[in-house]
Design an enzyme around this catalytic site. Structure first.
Site, PDB file in Angstrom:
ATOM      1  CG  ASP A   1       0.153   9.019   1.042  1.00  0.00           C
ATOM      2  OD1 ASP A   1       0.222   7.829   1.398  1.00  0.00           O
ATOM      3  OD2 ASP A   1      -0.568   9.859   1.600  1.00  0.00           O
TER       4      ASP A   1
ATOM      5  CG  HIS B   1      -2.001  -1.079   1.091  1.00  0.00           C
ATOM      6  ND1 HIS B   1      -3.306  -0.804   0.749  1.00  0.00           N
ATOM      7  CD2 HIS B   1      -1.935  -2.423   1.234  1.00  0.00           C
ATOM      8  CE1 HIS B   1      -4.003  -1.932   0.695  1.00  0.00           C
ATOM      9  NE2 HIS B   1      -3.185  -2.934   0.988  1.00  0.00           N
TER      10      HIS B   1
HETATM   11  O1  F6P Z   1       0.038   1.456   3.792  1.00  0.00           O
HETATM   12  C1  F6P Z   1      -0.288   2.354   4.683  1.00  0.00           C
HETATM   13  C2  F6P Z   1      -1.021   1.827   5.910  1.00  0.00           C
HETATM   14  O2  F6P Z   1      -0.817   0.472   6.173  1.00  0.00           O
HETATM   15  C3  F6P Z   1      -2.485   2.151   5.770  1.00  0.00           C
HETATM   16  O3  F6P Z   1      -3.284   1.217   6.363  1.00  0.00           O
HETATM   17  C4  F6P Z   1      -2.605   3.379   6.587  1.00  0.00           C
HETATM   18  O4  F6P Z   1      -2.354   4.498   5.789  1.00  0.00           O
HETATM   19  C5  F6P Z   1      -1.536   3.252   7.615  1.00  0.00           C
HETATM   20  O5  F6P Z   1      -0.516   2.534   7.020  1.00  0.00           O
HETATM   21  C6  F6P Z   1      -2.021   2.666   8.890  1.00  0.00           C
HETATM   22  O6  F6P Z   1      -1.026   2.601   9.801  1.00  0.00           O
HETATM   23  P1  F6P Z   1      -1.255   1.984  11.235  1.00  0.00           P
HETATM   24  O7  F6P Z   1      -1.916   0.676  11.025  1.00  0.00           O
HETATM   25  O8  F6P Z   1       0.112   1.911  11.794  1.00  0.00           O
HETATM   26  O9  F6P Z   1      -2.134   2.966  11.946  1.00  0.00           O
END
Ligand code: F6P
Length: 486
Positions: A364, A157
């Site tokens: 991003d 992602h």
């Molecule tokens: O890829 C990015 C990501 O995994 C998305 O789910 C979101 O933008 C973020 O990171 C979530 O991070 P965390 O689970 O550490 O809050």
């Protein structure tokens, strides 16, 4: 097909759940409909979890959600340590912020191995595994080590940066070699995919052409699958949400003033300091915009135990207070700054209320806030999206006002332009973006990836290969690692 989707963070699908992560919110509606089992972290840890995985399993749409307690001894080193203090900064090209100890790396590998063992419980004869994101780069290799021959796909992602940047991650080679165990790896953009291929060619010396990498384990396909949203559903949600009490109160408080909105996790990749500096600059250069346009910035606290995040939170709070102190009036606050999460319903209503959406990350993977802001607009009077050219979403949403988030003056001018853009231009730009959102929905993303994964696996006959010849071992976990479990 028994689809097993794996991600660190999952969503329980509760309507008022605050949404801090793009991934969990995006996957929820499609996983619910697909009948898949979605496996992730419960957010709790457990002593001795590695001996027996504890999963809380509940129904989720046509499928199920399994939330695992992760091993207490390794959770910190895995999540705050290697995943978010080594991989995350590197993936967002912030090598200066990489902090990683050998213990963190071992914990990361331990949790990947733990998850692999836990997944066996959900395996059935026709299973397909789809692993999400940088928390589980080595999970495919761990599953193969356990004898799994089913299709295993991986989707990243986040961005995948230039090879020299990935080279800043301790154990980068071991990790990328482990990724070769997947049948299919999906990226958000062409650049991410190209960067990965360049690493594989130059650092691993492997042949890679037409999206196929040949390694001693067989072939691996890589491709670009930009993640989307469900624009029609989001639009309906936004139209209804303007009646939500939180949204109505905001509208009443504006008194005809224009509103720009930013919604982000409080993360250094989101360019929040630069954004606030750009608003500061705009009110300085165009004092006439004071009182007539303000910013609502929602910055949801995230990964607070990590020093870089704590520092950013302090710096941002100080900057906002400084800007408000200089430009504010007794009856006007330039920046409404909120450090909490909101449900998707409320966010949809807030997006529709704002005349400008500011999504200006330094880097991003995709940024679904950009897509949601567009989908939430009133077609008769749409707002304007100001979007960083370094967000994956800029590839599709190219009729947004694209900005360089490092150019503060440029951003200040563009935000002012957005605030005064005539209706005809707003509609043209918005319609073009909606067309893109409608052709690249989250449903399509999901189906395209799963279809490609099954095809890739069928083409290469990985099951046969692994059974017929003894496979070359996957890059091993550090020697002392398996000893602790077996
Ligand atoms: O890829 C990015 C990501 O995994 C998305 O789910 C979101 O933008 C973020 O990171 C979530 O991070 P965390 O689970 O550490 O809050």
């Amino acid at each position: 097909m028994n689809l097993v989707v794996v991600s660190n963070r999952v969503s329980r699908g509760k309507a008022n759940e605050p949404m801090t992560g793009g991934l969990a919110a995006a996957l929820l509606p499609v996983v619910e409909k697909s009948g898949a089992i979605w496996v992730g972290s419960s957010g709790r840890v457990r002593d001795g979890a590695h001996k027996e995985a504890f999963a809380e399993i509940e129904a989720l749409g046509a499928g199920a959600l399994a939330m695992l307690d992760l091993p207490a001894a390794h959770y910190g080193g895995y999540y705050e340590g290697f995943a978010n203090s080594a991989l995350w900064p590197a993936l967002h090209s912030r090598t200066d912020l990489i902090r990683a100890s050998q213990e963190d790396y071992l914990s990361y590998r331990e949790v990947n191995a733990f998850m692999a063992r836990a997944l066996l419980r959900f395996q059935k004869p026709d299973s397909v595994f789809w692993i999400q994101d940088y928390h589980f780069l080595a999970l495919g290799a761990e599953l193969r080590d356990l004898g799994v021959t089913d299709p295993i796909g991986f989707f990243l992602h986040t961005p995948w940066p230039a090879r020299a940047v990935i080279g800043g991650v301790p154990h980068h080679r071991e990790l990328v070699e482990a990724m070769l165990a997947y049948d299919l790896i999906g990226f958000q953009t062409d650049d991410d995919c190209e960067n990965f291929l360049s690493y594989v060619r130059s650092d691993l010396g492997l042949a890679a052409r037409d999206g196929v990498v040949d390694s001693r384990h067989g072939s691996l396909r890589v491709g670009v699958f930009p993640i989307g949203i469900d624009p029609e559903k989001f639009a309906q949600q936004a139209a209804k949400a303007v009646l939500h009490p939180d949204v109505s109160r905001l509208r009443r408080s504006l008194n005809g003033e224009k509103l720009a909105i930013g919604v982000d996790r409080l993360d250094y990749s989101k360019g929040l300091l630069n954004r606030v500096n750009a608003f500061d600059r705009m009110w300085t250069l165009q004092p006439g915009l004071a009182r007539t346009a303000s910013l609502l910035q929602i910055a949801t606290p995230s990964r607070g135990a990590i020093e870089a995040y704590g520092n950013l939170q302090n710096e941002l709070a100080k900057l906002v207070s400084d800007v408000n102190g200089r430009h504010g009036e007794a009856d006007w606050t330039p920046i409404r700054y909120l450090n909490k999460g909101f449900s998707q319903t409320v966010l949809a209503g807030l997006y529709r209320t704002a005349q400008v959406g500011v999504v200006t990350p330094l880097h991003d993977g995709m940024n679904l806030v950009a897509k949601e802001y567009v989908a939430a607009q009133n077609p008769a009077d749409p707002g304007v999206l100001v979007l960083s050219k370094f967000a994956g979403a800029a590839n599709e949403l190219d009729t947004a006002l694209l900005v360089n988030p490092h150019d503060i003056d440029g951003m200040a001018r563009t935000i002012a332009t957005a605030l005064s853009m005539p209706l005809t231009e707003r509609r043209l730009r918005w319609e073009a973006m909606m067309k893109k959102l409608r052709s690249g929905t989250i449903q399509r993303w999901f189906a395209d990836f799963v279809d490609a994964l099954q095809e890739t696996h069928a083409d290469k006959g990985v099951g046969e290969r692994l059974i017929a010849e003894p496979p070359a071992p996957w890059p091993r976990r550090p020697a002392d690692l398996s000893a602790r479990y077996h």
